[in-house]
Design a protein around this motif. Structure first.
Motif, PDB file in Angstrom:
ATOM      1  N   ILE A 251       4.430  -2.718  12.008  1.00  0.00           N
ATOM      2  CA  ILE A 251       3.870  -2.788  10.651  1.00  0.00           C
ATOM      3  C   ILE A 251       3.104  -4.089  10.418  1.00  0.00           C
ATOM      4  CG2 ILE A 251       5.714  -1.319   9.759  1.00  0.00           C
ATOM      5  CD1 ILE A 251       6.875  -3.878   8.429  1.00  0.00           C
ATOM      6  N   ALA A 252       3.217  -5.020  11.350  1.00  0.00           N
ATOM      7  CA  ALA A 252       2.518  -6.308  11.232  1.00  0.00           C
ATOM      8  C   ALA A 252       2.350  -6.905  12.617  1.00  0.00           C
ATOM      9  CB  ALA A 252       3.314  -7.264  10.340  1.00  0.00           C
TER      10      ALA A 252
ATOM     11  N   ARG B 190       5.010  11.149   9.408  1.00  0.00           N
ATOM     12  CA  ARG B 190       5.306   9.939  10.177  1.00  0.00           C
ATOM     13  C   ARG B 190       4.876   8.726   9.373  1.00  0.00           C
ATOM     14  NH1 ARG B 190       2.034   9.966  15.330  1.00  0.00           N
ATOM     15  NH2 ARG B 190       3.114   7.974  15.564  1.00  0.00           N
ATOM     16  N   PRO B 191       5.563   7.597   9.537  1.00  0.00           N
ATOM     17  CA  PRO B 191       5.219   6.407   8.749  1.00  0.00           C
ATOM     18  C   PRO B 191       3.769   5.973   8.966  1.00  0.00           C
ATOM     19  CG  PRO B 191       7.345   6.113   9.836  1.00  0.00           C
ATOM     20  CD  PRO B 191       6.744   7.364  10.404  1.00  0.00           C
ATOM     21  N   PHE B 192       3.108   5.583   7.870  1.00  0.00           N
ATOM     22  CA  PHE B 192       1.756   5.050   7.962  1.00  0.00           C
ATOM     23  C   PHE B 192       1.801   3.609   8.467  1.00  0.00           C
ATOM     24  CE2 PHE B 192       0.766   7.865   4.084  1.00  0.00           C
ATOM     25  CZ  PHE B 192       0.366   8.910   4.884  1.00  0.00           C
TER      26      PHE B 192
ATOM     27  N   ALA C  30      10.962   0.470  10.733  1.00  0.00           N
ATOM     28  CA  ALA C  30      10.376  -0.483   9.780  1.00  0.00           C
ATOM     29  C   ALA C  30       9.485   0.271   8.796  1.00  0.00           C
ATOM     30  CB  ALA C  30       9.569  -1.538  10.525  1.00  0.00           C
ATOM     31  N   LYS C  31       9.532  -0.155   7.531  1.00  0.00           N
ATOM     32  CA  LYS C  31       8.691   0.440   6.492  1.00  0.00           C
ATOM     33  C   LYS C  31       7.557  -0.516   6.166  1.00  0.00           C
ATOM     34  CE  LYS C  31      12.441   3.100   4.386  1.00  0.00           C
ATOM     35  NZ  LYS C  31      13.202   3.371   3.140  1.00  0.00           N
ATOM     36  N   ILE C  32       6.383   0.062   6.010  1.00  0.00           N
ATOM     37  CA  ILE C  32       5.198  -0.752   5.746  1.00  0.00           C
ATOM     38  C   ILE C  32       5.406  -1.608   4.514  1.00  0.00           C
ATOM     39  CG2 ILE C  32       4.046   1.022   4.361  1.00  0.00           C
ATOM     40  CD1 ILE C  32       1.408   0.096   5.653  1.00  0.00           C
TER      41      ILE C  32
END
Length: 323
Positions: free
Chosen positions: A169-170, A62-64, A317-319
């Motif tokens: 991510i933000a 899973r995305p960090f 969304a990607k970090i």
């Protein structure tokens, strides 16, 4: 008095030798420390275990995100968690007096869902980018403060609202603060030094990527909470979208329009230069900071476009890493 009233969740990814100092300070004060690692390639996990922290390694399937790391650290505390939990980033060293100040504050203010103080950059004079980051940390104090990822929370309040949104991510901290206030909790910032932060920004591109990430957060906040980050989004649209479009239009239709736009940028830069000078910067460094504060609107607009593009494509969304 404040020691052992709280547990700590420290998150990190390739923080290097600094992590040992972060963990040492956390373990000195907290009853229990959870370290959550987001796929580090250095010895972060070994350092955490050596410091006596319980380690949680995020599944890379899973995305960090920082939000996910904090949530999984909180979950690892289990039902016997302390009354309060302190979230700490792996590049932030808590000030010695802060844990007691924060725990006493929550004990004395039952409506407070969380409390944070000021982050202070360790080396604000090393680069203008560090200095600008230090300025970002100077939040307005009071019971409805803006978000910051490092804070002492009332465990019951954090659990009540479901913690952070894992997929952000933000601006996940601002978003959490909004939900806490909607649930009836206060989100306090007090005028006390909380932690020493080490942003280590010495070049334009890493700083610009950090500002792109901020713009992404502005757009998502505005989507989730009506009115959130409205002025930040408006400034980005006007200064990085509308005015450049007018300048280009002026080349084709009426050249004085382009001159007027450039004059607006010059006046804005001059105003920012005077403000930076009043805050102690030299003339040269103030000029550089002012230029960056004009340019930052373009980074914010690009970050906003990334968010809306991803939403249109319905992609995750990607970090956005900057270090």
């Amino acid at each position: 008095m404040g020691d052992n009233w709280f547990d700590a969740v420290v998150i990190g990814r390739n923080e290097g030798d600094r992590l040992a100092r972060v963990l040492q300070r956390a373990t000195t004060h907290a009853r229990r420390v959870i370290y959550v690692d987001s796929g580090s390639h250095d010895d972060s996990v070994a350092q955490a275990r050596a410091a006596g922290a319980q380690v949680v390694k995020l599944d890379p399937a899973r995305p960090f995100t920082a939000a996910r790391a904090r949530n999984e650290g909180f979950a690892a505390l289990g039902p016997d968690r302390a009354e309060f939990v302190h979230f700490v980033d792996g590049d932030c060293i808590l000030h010695t007096d802060w844990p007691e100040t924060a725990t006493v504050f929550l004990q004395q203010n039952p409506k407070a869902g969380l409390v944070h103080g000021y982050n202070v950059e360790e080396a604000p004079d090393e680069s203008v980018y560090n200095w600008l980051t230090n300025q970002e940390w100077q939040h307005q104090t009071g019971p409805d403060a803006n978000g910051i990822g490092i804070f002492l929370a009332r465990s019951a309040a954090f659990a009540q609202v479901g913690g952070f949104r894992d997929d952000m991510i933000a601006a996940e901290d601002d978003e959490l603060f909004f939900r806490l206030r909607k649930a009836g909790w206060q989100t306090w910032c007090v005028p006390e030094a909380m932690a020493a932060h080490d942003v280590r920004l010495h070049a334009f591109l890493p700083w610009f990527r950090r500002m792109i990430r901020a713009g992404h957060g502005f757009a998502e906040l505005g989507m989730l909470h009506e009115g959130a980050a409205r002025m930040s989004r408006l400034r980005a649209v006007v200064w990085a979208g509308v005015l450049p479009a007018l300048a280009v239009l002026g080349l084709w239709v009426w050249w004085p329009l382009g001159v007027l736009v450039m004059a607006l940028y010059a006046m804005s830069a001059a105003r920012l230069w005077r403000r930076c000078r009043s805050q102690g910067l030299s003339s040269y460094r103030a000029a550089k900071a002012a230029a960056l504060l004009v340019i930052v609107k373009f980074a914010h607009l690009y970050g906003m476009a990334l968010y809306w593009g991803g939403r249109f494509r319905r992609s995750d969304a990607k970090i956005i890493e900057y270090k």
